[in-house]
Motif scaffolding. Sequence first.
Motif, short mmCIF file in Angstrom:
data_model
loop_
_atom_site.label_atom_id
_atom_site.label_comp_id
_atom_site.label_asym_id
_atom_site.label_seq_id
_atom_site.Cartn_x
_atom_site.Cartn_y
_atom_site.Cartn_z
N SER A 29 -24.93 -37.27 -8.69
CA SER A 29 -24.30 -38.36 -7.32
C SER A 29 -25.99 -38.63 -6.63
CB SER A 29 -23.27 -38.21 -6.62
OG SER A 29 -22.05 -37.67 -7.07
N ASP A 30 -26.02 -38.37 -6.81
CA ASP A 30 -28.52 -38.49 -6.02
C ASP A 30 -28.86 -39.23 -7.14
OD1 ASP A 30 -27.45 -36.50 -3.56
OD2 ASP A 30 -28.79 -34.72 -4.21
N MET A 31 -28.63 -38.68 -8.19
CA MET A 31 -29.46 -39.11 -8.84
C MET A 31 -29.55 -40.77 -9.03
SD MET A 31 -31.92 -37.10 -9.97
CE MET A 31 -32.04 -35.88 -9.15
N ILE A 32 -28.02 -41.37 -8.97
CA ILE A 32 -27.47 -42.12 -9.38
C ILE A 32 -28.22 -42.87 -8.19
CG2 ILE A 32 -25.02 -43.59 -8.67
CD1 ILE A 32 -23.44 -41.86 -10.70
N LEU A 33 -27.80 -42.39 -7.10
CA LEU A 33 -28.74 -43.28 -6.11
C LEU A 33 -30.08 -43.50 -5.83
CD1 LEU A 33 -28.18 -44.06 -2.74
CD2 LEU A 33 -28.60 -41.70 -2.08
N ILE A 34 -30.80 -42.56 -5.80
CA ILE A 34 -31.89 -42.68 -6.48
C ILE A 34 -32.73 -43.84 -7.36
CG2 ILE A 34 -33.96 -41.94 -6.97
CD1 ILE A 34 -33.49 -38.92 -5.60
N SER A 35 -31.78 -43.71 -8.90
CA SER A 35 -32.46 -44.99 -9.37
C SER A 35 -31.67 -46.27 -9.50
CB SER A 35 -31.11 -44.30 -11.20
OG SER A 35 -29.91 -44.96 -10.68
N GLU A 36 -30.86 -46.56 -8.66
CA GLU A 36 -30.29 -47.60 -7.80
C GLU A 36 -31.17 -48.20 -6.66
OE1 GLU A 36 -26.24 -46.88 -6.34
OE2 GLU A 36 -25.49 -47.43 -8.84
N SER A 37 -31.61 -47.15 -5.91
CA SER A 37 -32.35 -48.17 -4.81
C SER A 37 -34.06 -47.94 -5.90
CB SER A 37 -32.82 -46.06 -3.97
OG SER A 37 -31.61 -45.75 -3.76
N VAL A 38 -34.51 -47.11 -6.52
CA VAL A 38 -35.93 -47.95 -7.50
C VAL A 38 -35.71 -48.60 -7.58
CG1 VAL A 38 -37.25 -46.58 -9.02
CG2 VAL A 38 -36.51 -45.18 -7.65
N SER A 39 -34.88 -49.41 -8.67
CA SER A 39 -34.33 -50.11 -9.31
C SER A 39 -34.80 -51.46 -9.09
CB SER A 39 -33.26 -50.01 -10.21
OG SER A 39 -31.84 -50.15 -9.67
N GLN A 40 -34.06 -51.32 -7.38
CA GLN A 40 -33.42 -52.74 -6.47
C GLN A 40 -34.42 -52.75 -5.78
OE1 GLN A 40 -29.48 -51.85 -4.65
NE2 GLN A 40 -28.87 -52.34 -7.16
N SER A 41 -35.27 -51.99 -4.93
CA SER A 41 -36.74 -51.49 -4.24
C SER A 41 -37.44 -51.69 -5.27
CB SER A 41 -35.85 -50.69 -3.35
OG SER A 41 -37.03 -51.18 -2.59
N GLU A 42 -38.72 -52.86 -5.14
CA GLU A 42 -39.72 -53.14 -5.37
C GLU A 42 -40.60 -52.38 -4.29
OE1 GLU A 42 -41.93 -54.55 -8.45
OE2 GLU A 42 -39.70 -55.27 -8.58
N ASP A 43 -40.60 -53.05 -3.44
CA ASP A 43 -41.40 -51.93 -1.69
C ASP A 43 -41.41 -50.46 -2.42
OD1 ASP A 43 -41.86 -54.16 -0.77
OD2 ASP A 43 -40.79 -53.91 0.74
N LEU A 44 -40.17 -49.78 -3.56
CA LEU A 44 -40.62 -48.66 -3.21
C LEU A 44 -41.09 -47.82 -4.17
CD1 LEU A 44 -39.19 -45.78 -2.66
CD2 LEU A 44 -36.41 -46.60 -3.86
#
Length: 178
Positions: A29-44
């Motif tokens: 679940s953490d990895m899903i959250l991280i991958s979605e966050s990284v793919s959706q946030s250019e700033d990140l």
Amino acid sequence: MISTRAAARYAKAMLEVSVEKGNAEAINSDMILISESVSQSEDLKVFLTNPTITGEIKLSALVEVFANVDQSTKELFKVLKANNRFEILGSIALKFQEQYDTLKGIEKVVVTTAIPMDAALESKVLSKVQSLAPGKQIVISNIVDASILGGFILKMGDKQYNASIASQLQVLKRELTN
């Protein structure tokens, strides 16, 4: 994808540790959250790959942004800081998900159609795919792409079956021009 070999190794280590601790589902679940966050946030993405930002700043920012993740995930952040590998965090998350799905016998199938699939069509596709992958838990996702005109494109693992009208028209066009 940045350094997929290294990402696969980190992901494998994370999966082994999480299975030992019995928290593989939480880590997934953490990895899903991280991958979605990284793919959706250019700033990140830019933040993680920026060499002028110190590892300490990246670590504290990740711990703050992902405050609700499991302690093992926070330990991964610390390992990435020690090895100066924050740029592969998104890749690690994706590789972890792939390896977790393999461990759990989950097969992800992508069906591209010209219009959204209804429940009846999805159940037909599910029954057909289950006959192709017996013993696996099938997860179907539908992508709507009007450019295929009709029919469908089925992607399962590294295989793809293209039964779209657009593909058939391309084949016909090649045959007529040769």
